[in-house]
Enzyme design. Structure first.
Site, PDB file in Angstrom:
ATOM      1  N   ASN A 176      -8.244  -2.956  -2.433  1.00 23.84           N
ATOM      2  CA  ASN A 176      -9.733  -2.715  -2.183  1.00 23.84           C
ATOM      3  C   ASN A 176     -10.053  -1.079  -2.055  1.00 23.84           C
ATOM      4  O   ASN A 176     -11.343  -0.808  -2.209  1.00 23.84           O
ATOM      5  CB  ASN A 176     -10.025  -3.142  -0.569  1.00 23.84           C
ATOM      6  CG  ASN A 176      -9.327  -2.406   0.485  1.00 23.84           C
ATOM      7  OD1 ASN A 176      -7.819  -2.288   0.408  1.00 23.84           O
ATOM      8  ND2 ASN A 176      -9.958  -1.860   1.403  1.00 23.84           N
ATOM      9  N   HIS A 177      -9.069  -0.331  -2.036  1.00 23.74           N
ATOM     10  CA  HIS A 177      -9.215   1.192  -2.292  1.00 23.74           C
ATOM     11  C   HIS A 177      -9.409   1.570  -3.509  1.00 23.74           C
ATOM     12  O   HIS A 177     -10.070   2.822  -3.821  1.00 23.74           O
ATOM     13  CB  HIS A 177      -8.258   2.014  -1.450  1.00 23.74           C
ATOM     14  CG  HIS A 177      -8.566   1.967  -0.036  1.00 23.74           C
ATOM     15  ND1 HIS A 177      -9.132   3.121   0.367  1.00 23.74           N
ATOM     16  CD2 HIS A 177      -8.214   1.416   1.143  1.00 23.74           C
ATOM     17  CE1 HIS A 177      -9.297   3.026   1.963  1.00 23.74           C
ATOM     18  NE2 HIS A 177      -8.673   1.645   2.342  1.00 23.74           N
TER      19      HIS A 177
ATOM     20  N   ASP B 131       0.860  -1.370  -0.005  1.00 25.55           N
ATOM     21  CA  ASP B 131       0.029  -0.005  -0.051  1.00 25.55           C
ATOM     22  C   ASP B 131       0.712   1.295  -0.104  1.00 25.55           C
ATOM     23  O   ASP B 131       1.870   1.297   1.105  1.00 25.55           O
ATOM     24  CB  ASP B 131      -0.808   0.181   1.287  1.00 25.55           C
ATOM     25  CG  ASP B 131      -1.799  -1.098   1.661  1.00 25.55           C
ATOM     26  OD1 ASP B 131      -1.406  -2.416   1.106  1.00 25.55           O
ATOM     27  OD2 ASP B 131      -2.998  -1.011   1.844  1.00 25.55           O
TER      28      ASP B 131
ATOM     29  N   HIS C 290      -3.697  -8.173  -3.190  1.00 24.99           N
ATOM     30  CA  HIS C 290      -3.898  -7.284  -1.930  1.00 24.99           C
ATOM     31  C   HIS C 290      -4.192  -7.599  -0.822  1.00 24.99           C
ATOM     32  O   HIS C 290      -3.631  -7.702   0.502  1.00 24.99           O
ATOM     33  CB  HIS C 290      -4.706  -6.074  -2.554  1.00 24.99           C
ATOM     34  CG  HIS C 290      -4.859  -5.107  -1.438  1.00 24.99           C
ATOM     35  ND1 HIS C 290      -3.879  -3.977  -1.400  1.00 24.99           N
ATOM     36  CD2 HIS C 290      -5.990  -4.678  -0.731  1.00 24.99           C
ATOM     37  CE1 HIS C 290      -4.315  -3.320  -0.526  1.00 24.99           C
ATOM     38  NE2 HIS C 290      -5.545  -3.472  -0.093  1.00 24.99           N
TER      39      HIS C 290
ATOM     40  N   HIS D 101      -2.784  -4.782   2.645  1.00 24.03           N
ATOM     41  CA  HIS D 101      -3.850  -4.363   3.202  1.00 24.03           C
ATOM     42  C   HIS D 101      -4.022  -3.914   4.384  1.00 24.03           C
ATOM     43  O   HIS D 101      -5.041  -3.441   4.822  1.00 24.03           O
ATOM     44  CB  HIS D 101      -4.617  -5.775   2.936  1.00 24.03           C
ATOM     45  CG  HIS D 101      -6.310  -5.599   3.059  1.00 24.03           C
ATOM     46  ND1 HIS D 101      -7.005  -4.645   2.792  1.00 24.03           N
ATOM     47  CD2 HIS D 101      -7.164  -6.385   3.585  1.00 24.03           C
ATOM     48  CE1 HIS D 101      -8.319  -4.561   2.823  1.00 24.03           C
ATOM     49  NE2 HIS D 101      -8.353  -5.740   3.508  1.00 24.03           N
TER      50      HIS D 101
ATOM     51  N   HIS E 210      -0.984   4.657  -0.601  1.00 18.30           N
ATOM     52  CA  HIS E 210      -2.241   5.690  -0.245  1.00 18.30           C
ATOM     53  C   HIS E 210      -1.906   7.003  -0.291  1.00 18.30           C
ATOM     54  O   HIS E 210      -1.653   7.819   0.502  1.00 18.30           O
ATOM     55  CB  HIS E 210      -2.287   5.261   1.370  1.00 18.30           C
ATOM     56  CG  HIS E 210      -3.365   4.069   1.587  1.00 18.30           C
ATOM     57  ND1 HIS E 210      -4.580   4.086   1.148  1.00 18.30           N
ATOM     58  CD2 HIS E 210      -2.980   2.782   2.229  1.00 18.30           C
ATOM     59  CE1 HIS E 210      -5.084   2.833   1.633  1.00 18.30           C
ATOM     60  NE2 HIS E 210      -4.253   2.155   2.026  1.00 18.30           N
TER      61      HIS E 210
ATOM     62  N   ASP F  58      -3.860  -0.289  -3.612  1.00 12.97           N
ATOM     63  CA  ASP F  58      -4.076   0.840  -2.605  1.00 12.97           C
ATOM     64  C   ASP F  58      -3.099   1.850  -2.806  1.00 12.97           C
ATOM     65  O   ASP F  58      -2.084   2.327  -2.230  1.00 12.97           O
ATOM     66  CB  ASP F  58      -4.049   0.437  -1.319  1.00 12.97           C
ATOM     67  CG  ASP F  58      -5.379  -0.092  -0.651  1.00 12.97           C
ATOM     68  OD1 ASP F  58      -6.137  -0.613  -1.475  1.00 12.97           O
ATOM     69  OD2 ASP F  58      -5.473  -0.480   0.504  1.00 12.97           O
TER      70      ASP F  58
END
Length: 461
Positions: free
Chosen positions: A200-201, A139, A252, A358, A141, A168
């Protein structure tokens, strides 16, 4: 700064072609203006702080006449995003990357991604050889400056250096759009060396809750809805998983179930009536590669019920220290699996290693029995056939935090080397400082930190 639990040769500098104005001549020159990696303090709402003197990017960015991206073009894009984050307001981003250029990049990238299978294979057939390395990233972000540092630290993608990004890219950080477009540009430039998996994002639900939608609208104003829709369409094309060197599975969230279906009886005299498949959910079992490849990934929000459960499993599942396979009640979607399932999954697919992401430090803090994410990675399961690793590449996460006591976690990436690409070399790094001041694009004080307690009704809508 880079630290590795196992020694590995340093990344070599990449020499860049000349351009007007002259771009940096190497990785080091480009990143001389990106502050050294160290633990950063929280960002606070403010106007952008002018950066120290650094090479000025060529802006506005234009699309190459022949449509072929070059290393100099990608380098200038990174330089432009870095410079604008420090010197311009978010609403001025279109003066750096015009909508027309965004459209060309997102369309070109989307076409490449949508043609890839659900699980991409990185092996001899794709150019993986005895001189190759594979960099796996977790990730990120929207933490643009940490991503730029990571690329420099690991070495830019090259003929002998593959990258697998584990999803992500957006939400929570202030530069999700620039981060995703940077990685998408690398994908377009080197489609067979850079692989972008879905997190998932990369969904409509998460991006509407954790800031990406509002970020895009703030940066592109009247064109914001258009830019956001194009990004969502691109997210739908992101593959779900990868197999590296026939030995390593990356995704992920993690592993996935088998979807057992039985045809409903067809009413007499209704020869042309479509047969309805009824999923059997009485017993959970591990899925196969064939089932993964057949799953329908082109959904903005993976379903948590019905027959297309595999995308939700791959993106939302979590490991546990207890044996067994069960629904993920904490998140409301996906699975929870134990060491016994890791062993079975590795044996079933003849693998040695699972690398998933994740979970950041906030999520792990709430999970009893699981190791903390302070070093950017954890080895969650060690079984007879191999290991399960959780990898998180966003240091000092989240960027915006409601408490004064920050996690100050390190980020990490993994290098996989020949001959078998199954022994991870862990490379950890601190957050780049100073992080440019920025306003959050979501209500981080009231927003849950670990993606738990999903509003499934909102997802369905």
């Amino acid at each position: 700064m880079l630290s590795a639990s196992e020694p590995g040769p340093p990344a070599s500098a990449v020499k860049l072609p000349s351009a007007t104005p002259p771009p940096p001549s190497s990785d080091e020159d480009f990143f001389s203006s990106v502050s050294v990696a160290s633990t950063s303090s929280t960002s606070s709402p403010s106007t952008p702080t002018p950066s120290p003197a650094q090479p000025h990017p060529e802006i506005p960015i234009s699309w190459p006449e022949d449509g072929a991206l070059t290393l100099a073009w990608v380098d200038n894009l990174m330089l432009a995003f870095d410079w604008s984050s420090k010197n311009l307001s978010p609403a001025e981003l279109p003066s750096v990357l015009p909508v027309a250029v965004f459209d060309r990049l997102i369309l070109t990238g989307s076409k490449i991604l949508h043609k890839e299978p659900n699980c991409v294979h990185i092996d001899k057939g794709s150019g993986l050889g005895p001189e190759s390395k594979v960099v796996v990233v977790g990730d990120v972000h929207g933490q643009l400056h940490d991503v730029l540092f990571l690329l420099k630290d690991a070495g830019f993608p090259a003929d002998n250096r593959f990258f697998v990004f584990n999803g992500d890219y957006v939400d929570r950080g202030a530069w999700g759009l620039e981060t995703f477009l940077t990685l998408l540009a690398w994908k377009v430039f080197m489609p067979n060396r850079v692989f972008l998996l879905r997190g998932n994002h990369e969904s409509k639900y998460c991006t509407s809750v954790y800031g990406f939608e509002k970020e895009v609208l703030a940066k592109y104003a009247d064109s914001g809805k258009h830019v956001y829709r194009k990004c969502l369409g691109c997210f739908e094309g992101l593959p779900l998983a990868s197999i590296i060197g026939d030995n390593v599975y990356t995704a992920h969230g993690g592993i996935f179930r088998s979807i057992a279906v039985t045809p409903a009886k067809r009413a007499k005299g209704k020869k042309n009536r479509k047969i309805v498949l009824n999923p059997s959910v009485s017993v959970l079992s591990l899925g196969s590669m064939e089932e993964l490849l057949k799953a329908r990934r082109s959904v903005l929000d993976p379903p948590w019920e019905g027959t297309n459960l595999i995308p939700g499993d791959v993106l939302w599942s979590d490991p546990s220290m207890k044996d067994g396979l069960s629904p993920n009640k904490e998140r409301g979607i996906g699975l929870v699996w134990g060491p016994d399932c890791t062993e079975d999954f590795l044996k079933k697919l003849n693998l040695k290693l699972i690398i998933r992401s994740h979970e950041g430090p906030d999520a792990r803090e709430k999970r009893n029995g699981m190791k903390p994410m302070d070093q950017g990675y954890t080895v969650d399961h060690e079984v007879k056939s191999g290991k399960l690793i959780t990898l998180f590449s966003a240091p000092d996460y989240p960027q915006f935090q409601a408490t004064d006591d920050r996690y100050r976690n390190k980020g990490a990436y993994i290098i996989l080397e020949p001959p078998n690409f199954d022994i991870p070399v862990y490379c950890t790094f601190d957050a780049v400082t100073p992080r440019p001041r920025a306003n959050p694009f979501y209500d981080y004080e009231d927003c849950i930190d670990s993606d738990e307690e999903l509003d499934l009704a909102a997802m369905a809508t």
